[in-house]
Design a protein around this motif. Structure first.
Motif, mmCIF file in Angstrom:
data_model
loop_
_atom_site.group_PDB
_atom_site.id
_atom_site.type_symbol
_atom_site.label_atom_id
_atom_site.label_comp_id
_atom_site.label_asym_id
_atom_site.label_seq_id
_atom_site.Cartn_x
_atom_site.Cartn_y
_atom_site.Cartn_z
ATOM 1 N N SER A 85 1.198 -7.782 2.272
ATOM 2 C CA SER A 85 1.370 -8.099 0.854
ATOM 3 C C SER A 85 1.427 -6.802 0.060
ATOM 4 C CB SER A 85 0.239 -9.008 0.361
ATOM 5 O OG SER A 85 -1.026 -8.421 0.621
ATOM 6 N N ASP A 111 1.799 -4.204 -2.658
ATOM 7 C CA ASP A 111 1.695 -4.274 -4.108
ATOM 8 C C ASP A 111 3.016 -3.817 -4.719
ATOM 9 O OD1 ASP A 111 1.049 -4.174 -6.760
ATOM 10 O OD2 ASP A 111 -0.512 -2.643 -6.570
ATOM 11 N N PRO A 112 3.696 -4.672 -5.491
ATOM 12 C CA PRO A 112 5.001 -4.284 -6.029
ATOM 13 C C PRO A 112 4.930 -3.361 -7.234
ATOM 14 C CG PRO A 112 4.441 -6.475 -6.777
ATOM 15 C CD PRO A 112 3.347 -6.067 -5.823
ATOM 16 N N GLU A 113 3.774 -3.273 -7.898
ATOM 17 C CA GLU A 113 3.714 -2.588 -9.185
ATOM 18 C C GLU A 113 4.137 -1.119 -9.139
ATOM 19 O OE1 GLU A 113 3.554 -4.137 -11.876
ATOM 20 O OE2 GLU A 113 3.001 -6.062 -10.997
ATOM 21 N N ASP A 146 8.866 -7.393 1.306
ATOM 22 C CA ASP A 146 7.840 -6.946 0.362
ATOM 23 C C ASP A 146 7.924 -5.442 0.191
ATOM 24 O OD1 ASP A 146 6.693 -9.494 0.027
ATOM 25 O OD2 ASP A 146 5.449 -9.244 1.808
ATOM 26 N N PRO A 147 8.148 -4.944 -1.036
ATOM 27 C CA PRO A 147 8.172 -5.658 -2.318
ATOM 28 C C PRO A 147 9.577 -5.998 -2.831
ATOM 29 C CG PRO A 147 8.026 -3.326 -2.737
ATOM 30 C CD PRO A 147 8.114 -3.486 -1.225
ATOM 31 N N GLU A 189 10.164 -9.295 -4.762
ATOM 32 C CA GLU A 189 9.507 -9.342 -6.071
ATOM 33 C C GLU A 189 10.268 -8.504 -7.097
ATOM 34 O OE1 GLU A 189 7.197 -10.176 -9.232
ATOM 35 O OE2 GLU A 189 7.265 -11.229 -7.295
ATOM 36 N N ARG A 236 13.137 -10.520 -8.143
ATOM 37 C CA ARG A 236 12.680 -11.600 -9.014
ATOM 38 C C ARG A 236 12.527 -11.096 -10.447
ATOM 39 N NH1 ARG A 236 8.773 -12.819 -6.299
ATOM 40 N NH2 ARG A 236 9.638 -14.597 -5.183
ATOM 41 N N ARG A 237 12.172 -9.840 -10.591
ATOM 42 C CA ARG A 237 12.001 -9.260 -11.925
ATOM 43 C C ARG A 237 13.323 -8.775 -12.523
ATOM 44 N NH1 ARG A 237 6.248 -5.920 -11.499
ATOM 45 N NH2 ARG A 237 5.153 -7.512 -10.260
ATOM 46 N N GLN A 287 13.574 -18.807 -2.003
ATOM 47 C CA GLN A 287 13.185 -18.509 -3.377
ATOM 48 C C GLN A 287 14.373 -18.474 -4.336
ATOM 49 O OE1 GLN A 287 10.515 -15.024 -3.481
ATOM 50 N NE2 GLN A 287 10.029 -15.420 -1.327
#
Length: 251
Positions: free
Chosen positions: A22, A24-26, A48-49, A52, A55-56, A80
């Motif tokens: 997992s 962290d995408p930040e 990952d990431p 995400e 998605r943003r 998704q």
């Protein structure tokens, strides 16, 4: 059963710092926003990431050398409803249709390149795919030897189908001069009466800062910063750090 189905699924049990399940995408979203798009994630794995970031609404492509991981990524993206563009290539042999303002690895998978010659080829490929105002982010780390009491220690996890997955370090060789550490990993899958076992070497190759800086310079890149994963200046003795690179012509 293809051994890769469980090999890729539990390798992070041993080498989690390379790329966790997992991620962290930040930090990577911040990096892409600050340096610009289009962006490219090297070693994107199963998404990952990357997913995400897509998605943003960020324009991020991916590349990975594992067809199994890319198949997982595409399946996740379909589930998704996310459009993705990914390529099956090795990072030292990139030949992509466009250049990028941001190129990054999400985790120090650069240490999986076996030697300095391959690392130099990868850095040259990064330079060739960077725009003239682009920036690359390469996380690196220096592995610690596996403690003696952990050699042979079996770790277990459970697959979605209920199978027991086991992984252990059978043996390990470390060469300080070549800056390599090679662990022989044993993967086992137990499901009812069926058992599959695979032994695979897992080689890590690390870089002192000066050595990496020299390779980057030879590839036409300049180190502009060395930071901690949190973005602060990395101390000289840091074993986990991020190297920021730009085309040498801009320095």
């Amino acid at each position: 059963m293809d051994p890769a189905d469980f090999y890729t699924g539990i390798v992070a049990e041993i080498y989690g710092p390379l790329k966790s399940h997992s991620q962290d995408p930040e930090p990577y979203a911040d990096f892409v926003r600050s340096t610009g798009t289009p962006a490219l994630e090297l070693g994107c794995g199963d998404g990952d990431p990357l997913l995400e970031l897509r998605r943003r609404g960020l324009d991020v492509d991916g590349v990975d050398s594992s067809p199994d991981m890319l198949a997982r990524l595409r399946h996740r993206a379909d589930e998704q409803g996310l459009p993705v563009t990914v390529f099956h290539q090795r990072m030292e042999a990139l030949d992509l249709p466009r250049r990028y303002r941001s190129i990054f690895l999400a985790g120090p998978t650069f240490t999986l390149l076996p030697d300095d010659a391959t690392a130099l080829a990868a850095l040259r490929a990064i330079r060739a795919h960077l725009t003239d105002d682009g920036t690359a982010l390469v996380p690196l780390f220096t592995p610690e030897p596996t403690p003696a009491d952990q050699i042979g220690h079996v770790r277990t996890t459970t697959a979605p189908d209920g199978a027991e997955l086991r992984v252990s370090v059978v043996s390990e060789r470390r060469d300080e001069q070549a800056r390599t550490q090679t662990a022989l990993l044993r993967y086992e899958r137990h499901h009812g009466p069926d058992t599959d076992t695979v032994d695979r070497p897992w080689l890590l190759h690390w870089y002192p800062r000066a050595t990496f800086g020299h390779l980057a310079g030879t590839a036409g890149l300049t180190v502009t910063a060395v930071t901690t994963p949190n973005g602060e200046p990395a101390p000289a003795d840091a074993t986990h750090f991020h190297v920021h690179l730009r085309p040498a012509t801009l320095s």
